[in-house]
Scaffold this active site. Structure first.
Site, mmCIF file in Angstrom:
data_model
loop_
_atom_site.group_PDB
_atom_site.id
_atom_site.type_symbol
_atom_site.label_atom_id
_atom_site.label_comp_id
_atom_site.label_asym_id
_atom_site.label_seq_id
_atom_site.Cartn_x
_atom_site.Cartn_y
_atom_site.Cartn_z
ATOM 1 N N GLU A 245 -13.154 -6.152 2.543
ATOM 2 C CA GLU A 245 -13.195 -4.763 2.065
ATOM 3 C C GLU A 245 -13.314 -4.738 0.539
ATOM 4 O OE1 GLU A 245 -9.717 -2.447 3.082
ATOM 5 O OE2 GLU A 245 -10.508 -0.642 2.118
ATOM 6 N N SER A 384 -4.403 -0.965 -4.515
ATOM 7 C CA SER A 384 -4.623 -0.422 -5.872
ATOM 8 C C SER A 384 -4.977 -1.547 -6.860
ATOM 9 C CB SER A 384 -3.370 0.308 -6.350
ATOM 10 O OG SER A 384 -2.384 -0.648 -6.684
HETATM 11 C C1 LIG Z 1 -9.208 8.252 -0.750
HETATM 12 C C2 LIG Z 1 -8.376 7.186 -0.117
HETATM 13 C C3 LIG Z 1 -8.800 6.627 1.058
HETATM 14 C C4 LIG Z 1 -8.017 5.675 1.715
HETATM 15 N N1 LIG Z 1 -8.424 5.191 2.948
HETATM 16 C C5 LIG Z 1 -7.591 4.391 3.655
HETATM 17 C C6 LIG Z 1 -7.906 4.036 5.008
HETATM 18 O O1 LIG Z 1 -8.970 4.389 5.541
HETATM 19 N N2 LIG Z 1 -7.011 3.293 5.699
HETATM 20 C C7 LIG Z 1 -5.841 2.864 5.157
HETATM 21 O O2 LIG Z 1 -5.091 2.183 5.829
HETATM 22 N N3 LIG Z 1 -5.498 3.197 3.879
HETATM 23 C C8 LIG Z 1 -6.350 3.956 3.125
HETATM 24 N N4 LIG Z 1 -6.003 4.325 1.838
HETATM 25 C C9 LIG Z 1 -4.687 3.953 1.343
HETATM 26 C C10 LIG Z 1 -4.668 2.991 0.162
HETATM 27 O O3 LIG Z 1 -4.899 1.676 0.585
HETATM 28 C C11 LIG Z 1 -3.295 3.167 -0.505
HETATM 29 O O4 LIG Z 1 -3.285 4.443 -1.092
HETATM 30 C C12 LIG Z 1 -3.031 2.111 -1.556
HETATM 31 O O5 LIG Z 1 -2.807 0.874 -0.955
HETATM 32 C C13 LIG Z 1 -1.823 2.489 -2.458
HETATM 33 O O6 LIG Z 1 -0.721 2.797 -1.679
HETATM 34 P P1 LIG Z 1 0.122 4.156 -1.912
HETATM 35 O O7 LIG Z 1 -0.832 5.285 -1.942
HETATM 36 O O8 LIG Z 1 1.221 4.189 -0.896
HETATM 37 O O9 LIG Z 1 0.727 4.024 -3.364
HETATM 38 P P2 LIG Z 1 2.054 3.252 -3.796
HETATM 39 O O10 LIG Z 1 2.114 1.937 -3.097
HETATM 40 O O11 LIG Z 1 3.213 4.160 -3.635
HETATM 41 O O12 LIG Z 1 1.780 2.986 -5.333
HETATM 42 C C14 LIG Z 1 1.931 4.004 -6.317
HETATM 43 C C15 LIG Z 1 1.554 3.401 -7.672
HETATM 44 O O13 LIG Z 1 2.454 2.315 -7.994
HETATM 45 C C16 LIG Z 1 1.723 1.138 -8.281
HETATM 46 N N5 LIG Z 1 2.432 -0.037 -7.745
HETATM 47 C C17 LIG Z 1 3.034 -0.136 -6.528
HETATM 48 N N6 LIG Z 1 3.574 -1.362 -6.367
HETATM 49 C C18 LIG Z 1 3.301 -2.062 -7.501
HETATM 50 C C19 LIG Z 1 3.581 -3.399 -7.918
HETATM 51 N N7 LIG Z 1 4.239 -4.265 -7.152
HETATM 52 N N8 LIG Z 1 3.125 -3.796 -9.154
HETATM 53 C C20 LIG Z 1 2.430 -2.923 -9.952
HETATM 54 N N9 LIG Z 1 2.137 -1.642 -9.605
HETATM 55 C C21 LIG Z 1 2.567 -1.212 -8.379
HETATM 56 C C22 LIG Z 1 0.390 1.316 -7.559
HETATM 57 O O14 LIG Z 1 -0.638 0.578 -8.175
HETATM 58 C C23 LIG Z 1 0.167 2.823 -7.701
HETATM 59 O O15 LIG Z 1 -0.422 3.086 -8.964
HETATM 60 C C24 LIG Z 1 -6.790 5.242 1.139
HETATM 61 C C25 LIG Z 1 -6.384 5.800 -0.081
HETATM 62 C C26 LIG Z 1 -7.146 6.757 -0.709
HETATM 63 C C27 LIG Z 1 -6.664 7.347 -1.986
#
Ligand SMILES: Cc1cc2nc3c(=O)[nH]c(=O)nc-3n(C[C@H](O)[C@H](O)[C@H](O)COP(=O)(O)OP(=O)(O)OC[C@H]3O[C@@H](n4cnc5c(N)ncnc54)[C@H](O)[C@@H]3O)c2cc1C
Length: 399
Positions: A245, A384
């Site tokens: 991916e 991310s």
């Molecule tokens: C438009 C869109 C489409 C998506 N499509 C899919 C999909 O089809 N299927 C699916 O399963 N998922 C999907 N996702 C989910 C995506 O993979 C997650 O949003 C992503 O992994 C971040 O997780 P979270 O949103 O829970 O943020 P969080 O994990 O809560 O993170 C919040 C912030 O904290 C930072 N952060 C967290 N942990 C750390 C660390 N250890 N060190 C440094 N920084 C950190 C992150 O970088 C981020 O900036 C999608 C997301 C979006 C926005």
């Protein structure tokens, strides 16, 4: 970068160009050039045309209906596809679950699922993230409890892209809580979206588009034969998929195409205004992005070489993801600035009957701010960019 092609590769390039010139449907081309959204049926029609040509499974092994192309052929194809501004295939079947099934699935699963994925007869979506489990995916809570010959699934997946059109969803689920490492209790299962107990709720993104969803599972019965590979090994399979991916998200050829068009746009006078080429500050930033993109092309070619020799893209795909999406977002920003007033999503002129031809040029300027908002997602999905930097530090740099 200068790439020299052999006579066979040049012939292949001609074949790909001819295909995009002759077979790419005019109505889809027009929508793309105007920056309009494609309907699912447009996507499916395009993917089925690729399948008819034998070009749907670009990274798939030949034995499963893939192209068997060399890295150079893939590079040529991606370049011509971007130059034609053709749609990207929806990745969930062809680039994600397909490779997991042909790598880790059993013969029955390969027979049952692969042909329909290749022929785009079935729409897949990806169920990894959950409310509270995104970056820390190993904390996922959706449970699949084995009861007789089926699993009973309970939990919620979120951010599920295009799940509203999906026939099937592939999920990471917890099948065992009694394990030393959280990752060991996770399995990879395939769920029919028509199963009783599956419900779906839209999430609207910043640009106002319904692209993602929350999906709920309430006592959903999933036959045990829909477990891919071994129970408890889902984390390993899921990671391979994520590497595919991430490598795909980089979009190097697309960025090259967009930068070329942007350069053309700023070199000409738009509606009597002075061409932006006279703006040294803007041009310096444009040149900086072009240089970054050239550097990224080498990294992409290295990854292509690894994939074509049968390896997974590896943690280096995180480099592609970070740099590729940073570049995409930098181009989005430059495009909005180049369009100026016309980047507004709602310009008054759009209500005039000849608006589309008069004001939306090739660059689909009014879409540039919508794209800007929509593609904030690029540095978040697929893991991310902050998380990718952690992966690079640990697995590439060995820190
Ligand atoms: C438009 C869109 C489409 C998506 N499509 C899919 C999909 O089809 N299927 C699916 O399963 N998922 C999907 N996702 C989910 C995506 O993979 C997650 O949003 C992503 O992994 C971040 O997780 P979270 O949103 O829970 O943020 P969080 O994990 O809560 O993170 C919040 C912030 O904290 C930072 N952060 C967290 N942990 C750390 C660390 N250890 N060190 C440094 N920084 C950190 C992150 O970088 C981020 O900036 C999608 C997301 C979006 C926005």
């Amino acid at each position: 970068m200068h790439v020299t092609f052999s006579p066979e590769e040049l012939a292949f390039q001609e074949e790909v160009r001819a295909f995009f010139r002759d077979e790419y449907p005019e109505d889809i081309r027009r929508k793309r050039d105007k920056g309009m959204e494609l309907e699912p049926k447009d996507q499916v029609r395009w993917q089925q045309l690729l399948h008819k040509k034998g070009w749907a499974g670009i990274n798939w092994p030949v034995e499963y209906g893939g192209t068997g192309w060399t890295p150079v052929q893939k590079y040529i194809y991606a370049t011509e596809e971007a130059n034609a501004n053709a749609p990207l295939v929806i990745p969930f079947g062809l680039s994600m679950v397909g490779p997991v099934i042909y790598t880790f699935g059993n013969d029955e699963q390969k027979r049952r699922f692969l042909p329909d994925i290749l022929a785009s007869k079935v729409w897949w979506c990806q169920g990894y993230s959950e409310p509270g489990s995104g970056s820390d995916l190993a904390s996922l809570k959706t449970r699949a409890d084995l009861v007789g010959d089926h699993f009973v699934v309970n939990g919620t997946k979120t951010w599920t892209t295009l799940g509203q059109h999906a026939d099937w969803i592939f999920c990471l689920v917890r099948t065992n809580t009694d394990v030393a490492r959280r990752q060991e209790g996770i399995s990879f299962i395939l769920i029919d979206m028509k199963s009783p107990g599956v419900s779906i709720k839209p999430i609207i993104l910043l640009d106002g588009v319904h692209e993602v969803n929350e999906i709920h599972f309430e006592n959903v019965e999933v036959p045990v034969e829909n477990l891919v590979g071994e129970e408890g090994k889902g984390w390993t399979y899921g990671k391979v998929l994520l590497q595919h991916e991430r490598a795909n998200i980089a979009g190097v050829a697309r960025s090259r195409y967009r930068l070329r068009r942007l350069r053309k746009q700023v070199e000409t006078s738009v509606r009597g205004a002075a061409p932006l080429i006279g703006d040294k500050n803007f041009m310096r930033r444009l040149a900086a992005v072009e240089v970054e993109l050239k550097a990224l092309e080498y990294t992409e070619l290295r990854t292509l070489a690894a994939v074509s020799s049968g390896k997974a893209p590896g943690p280096e795909s995180s480099i592609l993801k970070v740099k590729g999406t940073e570049i995409q977002q930098a181009i989005d920003m430059l495009s909005v600035q180049a369009a100026g007033y016309y980047a507004l999503p709602y310009v008054p002129e759009q209500y005039k009957p000849d608006f589309a031809d008069q004001y939306i040029g090739e660059e689909a300027e009014t879409q540039s701010s919508l794209r800007y908002f929509n593609f904030r997602k690029a540095s978040i999905y697929g893991g991310s960019n902050e998380i990718q930097k952690n992966i690079i530090a640990k697995h590439v740099l060995g820190l």
